[in-house]
Scaffold this motif. Structure first.
Motif, mmCIF file in Angstrom:
data_model
loop_
_atom_site.group_PDB
_atom_site.id
_atom_site.type_symbol
_atom_site.label_atom_id
_atom_site.label_comp_id
_atom_site.label_asym_id
_atom_site.label_seq_id
_atom_site.Cartn_x
_atom_site.Cartn_y
_atom_site.Cartn_z
ATOM 1 N N THR A 104 -20.761 6.517 16.145
ATOM 2 C CA THR A 104 -22.478 6.396 16.156
ATOM 3 C C THR A 104 -22.751 7.362 17.602
ATOM 4 O OG1 THR A 104 -22.405 4.465 15.119
ATOM 5 C CG2 THR A 104 -24.142 4.986 16.607
ATOM 6 N N LEU A 105 -21.269 6.416 18.863
ATOM 7 C CA LEU A 105 -22.358 7.678 20.565
ATOM 8 C C LEU A 105 -21.573 9.041 19.746
ATOM 9 C CD1 LEU A 105 -19.770 5.064 21.993
ATOM 10 C CD2 LEU A 105 -22.568 5.144 22.361
ATOM 11 N N ALA A 106 -21.158 9.876 19.154
ATOM 12 C CA ALA A 106 -20.718 11.070 18.814
ATOM 13 C C ALA A 106 -22.538 11.539 18.653
ATOM 14 C CB ALA A 106 -19.866 11.341 18.439
ATOM 15 N N ASP A 107 -22.683 10.819 16.879
ATOM 16 C CA ASP A 107 -23.307 11.713 16.108
ATOM 17 C C ASP A 107 -24.835 11.466 16.488
ATOM 18 O OD1 ASP A 107 -21.016 11.966 14.462
ATOM 19 O OD2 ASP A 107 -21.910 10.560 12.958
ATOM 20 N N GLU A 108 -25.570 10.383 17.402
ATOM 21 C CA GLU A 108 -26.603 9.305 17.464
ATOM 22 C C GLU A 108 -26.862 10.189 18.497
ATOM 23 O OE1 GLU A 108 -27.859 5.791 16.003
ATOM 24 O OE2 GLU A 108 -27.072 5.946 13.867
ATOM 25 N N HIS A 109 -26.400 9.812 19.856
ATOM 26 C CA HIS A 109 -25.928 10.192 21.191
ATOM 27 C C HIS A 109 -25.477 11.123 21.970
ATOM 28 C CE1 HIS A 109 -28.339 6.218 21.360
ATOM 29 N NE2 HIS A 109 -27.939 5.682 19.960
ATOM 30 N N GLY A 110 -24.437 11.906 20.717
ATOM 31 C CA GLY A 110 -23.944 12.832 21.994
ATOM 32 C C GLY A 110 -22.882 12.820 22.508
ATOM 33 N N VAL A 111 -22.585 12.012 22.629
ATOM 34 C CA VAL A 111 -21.366 11.124 23.788
ATOM 35 C C VAL A 111 -20.545 11.112 22.691
ATOM 36 C CG1 VAL A 111 -20.749 9.608 25.321
ATOM 37 C CG2 VAL A 111 -23.715 10.602 24.837
ATOM 38 N N ALA A 112 -18.893 12.117 23.880
ATOM 39 C CA ALA A 112 -17.576 11.321 22.892
ATOM 40 C C ALA A 112 -17.156 10.498 24.054
ATOM 41 C CB ALA A 112 -17.030 13.018 22.687
ATOM 42 N N VAL A 113 -16.682 9.492 23.399
ATOM 43 C CA VAL A 113 -15.722 8.404 23.609
ATOM 44 C C VAL A 113 -14.246 8.838 23.229
ATOM 45 C CG1 VAL A 113 -18.065 7.779 24.374
ATOM 46 C CG2 VAL A 113 -16.552 7.196 22.278
ATOM 47 N N THR A 114 -13.030 7.896 24.280
ATOM 48 C CA THR A 114 -12.610 7.245 23.730
ATOM 49 C C THR A 114 -12.042 5.892 23.677
ATOM 50 O OG1 THR A 114 -11.196 7.900 25.421
ATOM 51 C CG2 THR A 114 -11.438 9.271 23.663
ATOM 52 N N PHE A 115 -10.930 5.384 23.431
ATOM 53 C CA PHE A 115 -11.095 3.627 23.817
ATOM 54 C C PHE A 115 -9.479 3.605 24.163
ATOM 55 C CE2 PHE A 115 -14.259 3.665 19.981
ATOM 56 C CZ PHE A 115 -15.435 3.052 21.056
ATOM 57 N N ARG A 116 -9.555 2.748 25.453
ATOM 58 C CA ARG A 116 -8.374 1.442 25.736
ATOM 59 C C ARG A 116 -8.238 0.893 24.621
ATOM 60 N NH1 ARG A 116 -9.263 1.393 31.069
ATOM 61 N NH2 ARG A 116 -9.991 3.739 32.326
ATOM 62 N N GLU A 117 -6.800 0.273 25.050
ATOM 63 C CA GLU A 117 -6.170 -0.387 24.018
ATOM 64 C C GLU A 117 -7.043 -2.169 23.572
ATOM 65 O OE1 GLU A 117 -1.679 -2.738 23.705
ATOM 66 O OE2 GLU A 117 -2.416 -1.677 25.373
ATOM 67 N N THR A 118 -7.441 -1.677 22.413
ATOM 68 C CA THR A 118 -7.678 -3.146 22.376
ATOM 69 C C THR A 118 -7.099 -4.318 22.737
ATOM 70 O OG1 THR A 118 -8.397 -1.866 19.942
ATOM 71 C CG2 THR A 118 -8.729 -4.371 20.320
ATOM 72 N N THR A 119 -7.571 -5.600 23.373
ATOM 73 C CA THR A 119 -6.928 -6.329 23.732
ATOM 74 C C THR A 119 -7.829 -7.844 23.849
ATOM 75 O OG1 THR A 119 -8.606 -6.646 25.854
ATOM 76 C CG2 THR A 119 -6.204 -5.578 26.578
ATOM 77 N N THR A 120 -7.251 -9.228 23.442
ATOM 78 C CA THR A 120 -7.829 -10.202 23.236
ATOM 79 C C THR A 120 -8.511 -10.483 24.493
ATOM 80 O OG1 THR A 120 -5.525 -10.509 21.668
ATOM 81 C CG2 THR A 120 -6.985 -12.549 22.099
ATOM 82 N N VAL A 121 -9.815 -10.991 24.083
ATOM 83 C CA VAL A 121 -10.378 -12.047 24.336
ATOM 84 C C VAL A 121 -10.307 -13.429 24.456
ATOM 85 C CG1 VAL A 121 -12.682 -12.868 25.503
ATOM 86 C CG2 VAL A 121 -12.237 -10.489 24.499
ATOM 87 N N CYS A 122 -9.625 -14.185 26.263
ATOM 88 C CA CYS A 122 -9.691 -15.295 26.487
ATOM 89 C C CYS A 122 -10.984 -16.144 26.857
ATOM 90 C CB CYS A 122 -8.656 -15.501 26.671
ATOM 91 S SG CYS A 122 -7.258 -14.531 25.871
ATOM 92 N N VAL A 123 -10.094 -17.592 27.012
ATOM 93 C CA VAL A 123 -11.172 -18.189 27.807
ATOM 94 C C VAL A 123 -10.491 -19.261 28.600
ATOM 95 C CG1 VAL A 123 -12.828 -18.327 25.800
ATOM 96 C CG2 VAL A 123 -11.107 -20.544 25.932
#
Length: 669
Positions: free
Chosen positions: A411-430
């Motif tokens: 979506t970021l690439a197609d609709e906003h022209g912004v190419a991105v990558t991601f860091r490793e997915t981590t767990t959200v604790c509380v």
């Protein structure tokens, strides 16, 4: 004309969008059927939806049947987009749950049905794809009764299932077996019907049974099951008749005070914000000033009401309808319109996202554009919990799964022209407080540099209660604006606890409060150095709160999923060591014929790895179902998350950051 707001829900690939297309075609709204595979359906409007052949955002269309305007909402089936389904539930009068006649009841089917039953939303079940090879409607009907609810009754039979010639024949009064099943089901909830049937079976007419079926379906006590094919159209006419006859139309008083809720927000071609709202009571007219959230107001500049397939311009919209509203520039998903309804769109029926990742622009120059684009995505899906780390120049988003990450990237690439990558997915604790902690800083006394007194006490609260804020001082002892500033800052500060995770399940009490009234020099103007402002309390509250939290202490908890794993019995011994390596804990194990059903819990961070390994481990026969269940105290060294604020745990650095901020914005105080 009556209105029925109808949701179409299912596990991914059960055929929801194809059914929506067939319903529109049968009702005469469209002349030609669209195809999911070809990307030509009416409700999958995003380019990415057409490319991938899945529904990502809910979409509204309408048709008329037997004098009822049906606003049909097509929802995503993939569990990564469950937040879209959650928001739609708040506006439904009824639902159709779609189940594949080939795959049968699947993981998401169970999650959806449990939620529909808990909310008591009247629901019909449609067994789709009876024309496909391997279709077995009778087997699926048994699955529905065993895995979803026993309060179901088939409304017809399927001839030649699994072939292109499959046809659906509705049961009639002459079908004694159907009548007996219907009587057994309905008399369980209707003593008068039972008494009449016991006294004289012939006195209970088919018409009375149909009326009782409609009444009990409308109260979500029973669930009629229809069957057919969205592709061939078999059985769809019977489903349409059932929708009109068995599901209750919307109710609402157009003369009452306005009450509605916003369940979807999108951007128009010119970037304008468009709100989708269900009106429960009252009426909205173009140029009306509408109150939303707490005390905000905005003028409605245009209204679209769903009729004949799409939204058409109208001067007003009344109770029971769904509308598109223009002009509400600051509106957010979940905002109430007028008086909050009994079922707001912000109420959580499914678990929150438990994963998080950092979004990294491929080009450093795109950082600003990335923030703007993600902000707009967060308008459409608030549960991505956009988190800006100004210290590290990073932006994080919350996720339900890896597919959602791929969709955000595309979506970021197609609709906003912004190419991105991601860091490793981590767990959200509380974090949860361990004990009771209290702190106070007094106005005019060191080391407090702000013109305000704040005392706070924090203590544990029941699991699942969130954050509760109470006043331990008299309501009139301080200006309301100052109390509001303290409460809002408390909630914002608790987004990061001692280990950087959100603090929850706690009670915060304002124990002390004080201020200097507005003052000025003789014949002079207002003097900020002599008078307390809301800024003093916003700047002081984090210091006091984190001091109190440090005294209380916190523990870190990780999200755990409850899982059900159905696998071939001969592979049970092979799979158990893999579960152990993934820190999954089986609680029960049951033999069911040639299969083994294993139930237990697994850390959320391990679910994706289990899903990836499962096909190879089980010859492709294993079926995994999992959903968030609870937070478990982290074993061993608790994980921490880097802070993204000015860190009130470090007083010196925090005060320097506040001083720089105030200098940069002299109107801060």
């Amino acid at each position: 004309m009556k209105t029925l707001n109808l949701g179409i829900l299912a596990h991914v690939d059960a055929g929801k969008t194809s059914l929506t297309e067939r319903l529109l075609h049968s009702a005469g709204v469209i002349d030609q059927l669209g195809s999911v595979d070809d990307g030509s359906t009416r409700t999958d409007t995003m380019a990415l939806e057409r490319q991938r052949g899945i529904t990502i955002r809910s979409a509204v269309v309408s048709f008329v049947v037997d004098g009822v305007t049906v606003n049909l909402i097509d929802t995503p089936g993939h569990p990564d987009f469950i937040a879209e389904v959650e928001r739609v539930l708040a506006v439904l009068d009824g639902a159709v749950l779609v189940v594949s006649a080939v795959e049968g009841v699947q993981a998401q089917t169970r999650v959806l049905m449990r939620t529909l039953q808990r909310l008591r939303i009247p629901t019909l079940v449609f067994v789709n794809k009876v024309d496909r090879g391997g279709a077995d409607p009778e087997r699926v009907l048994r699955q529905i009764a065993e895995k979803l609810t026993p309060a179901v009754v088939a409304t017809g039979r399927v001839d030649a299932p699994g072939t292109w010639a499959a046809r659906c024949v509705p049961f009639g009064p002459e079908d004694s077996g159907f009548t007996e099943r219907l009587v057994d089901l309905l008399t369980a909830h209707d003593d008068a019907l039972l008494a009449a049937y016991v006294e004289d079976e012939s006195a209970v007419s088919s018409g009375r049974l149909r009326r009782a079926l409609a009444a009990q379906t409308g109260r979500a006590r029973v669930h009629p099951v229809f069957a057919g094919s969205a592709i061939t159209g078999a059985g769809v006419d019977a489903l349409i008749a059932g929708i009109a006859e068995l599901l209750p139309a919307a109710e609402g008083d157009e003369d009452a005070e306005l009450s509605g809720t916003v369940f979807k927000v999108e951007r128009g071609p010119a970037g304008e914000k468009i709100a989708y709202a269900r009106i429960f009571a009252g009426r909205i007219r173009v140029r009306d000033r509408v109150r939303f959230r707490r005390d905000e107001e905005a003028k409605v500049t245009a209204i679209g009401v769903f009729e004949d397939g799409d939204a058409v311009p109208r001067p007003s919209v009344g109770a029971g309808r769904i509308a598109k509203l223009w002009g509400l520039g600051d509106i957010r998903i979940g905002d109430p319109l007028g008086t909050p309804p009994d079922r707001p769109a912000g109420r959580h029926h499914f678990s929150p996202p438990t994963l998080e990742t950092v979004v990294v622009p491929c080009r450093a120059a795109d950082r600003a554009a990335l923030h703007t684009a993600l902000t707009q995505l967060a308008e459409q899906d608030p549960l991505i919990n956009l988190r800006q780390d100004d210290l590290r120049q990073e932006i994080s988003v919350s996720l339900y799964g890896e597919v959602q990450k791929e969709v955000i990237q595309a979506t970021l690439a197609d609709e906003h022209g912004v190419a991105v990558t991601f860091r490793e997915t981590t767990t959200v604790c509380v974090e949860r407080p361990v004990g009771v902690g209290a702190a106070v800083e007094w106005i005019g006394k060191e080391p407090n540099p702000f013109l305000g007194t704040v005392g706070l006490r924090i203590e544990p609260a029941p699991i699942g209660s969130g954050v509760e804020f109470r006043l331990g001082i008299e309501l009139g002892s301080m200006p309301l604006a100052f109390l509001k500033a303290i409460e809002e800052t408390v909630r914002e500060t608790l987004r990061q606890g001692l280990s950087g995770w959100q603090v929850t399940d706690c009670l915060v009490t304002l124990t002390h409060g004080g201020y200097w009234a507005r003052q000025s020099h003789s014949h002079g103007v207002f003097d900020k150095s002599m008078s307390s402002t809301a800024g003093d309390f916003r700047n002081l509250t984090p210091l006091v709160l984190m001091d109190a939290l440090t005294r209380a202490g916190t523990r870190v908890y990780e999200p755990m999923h409850r899982f059900r794993l159905d696998l071939p019995a001969d592979l049970f011994g092979t799979v158990l060591p893999v579960l152990a390596r993934l820190d999954a804990v089986p609680r029960t194990s049951t033999m069911r014929g040639t299969s083994h059903l294993v139930e237990g819990e697994v850390p959320a961070v391990r679910v994706h790895a289990l899903e990836k390994q499962l096909p190879a481990l089980t010859r492709g026969e294993g079926v995994l179902e999992s959903e968030f269940d609870h937070y478990r105290l982290v074993r061993g060294l608790a994980p921490s998350r880097p802070r993204w604020d000015h860190n009130p745990l470090n007083r010196k650095d925090y005060l320097l950051a506040v001083a720089r901020r105030v200098t940069a914005r002299p109107d801060q105080r």
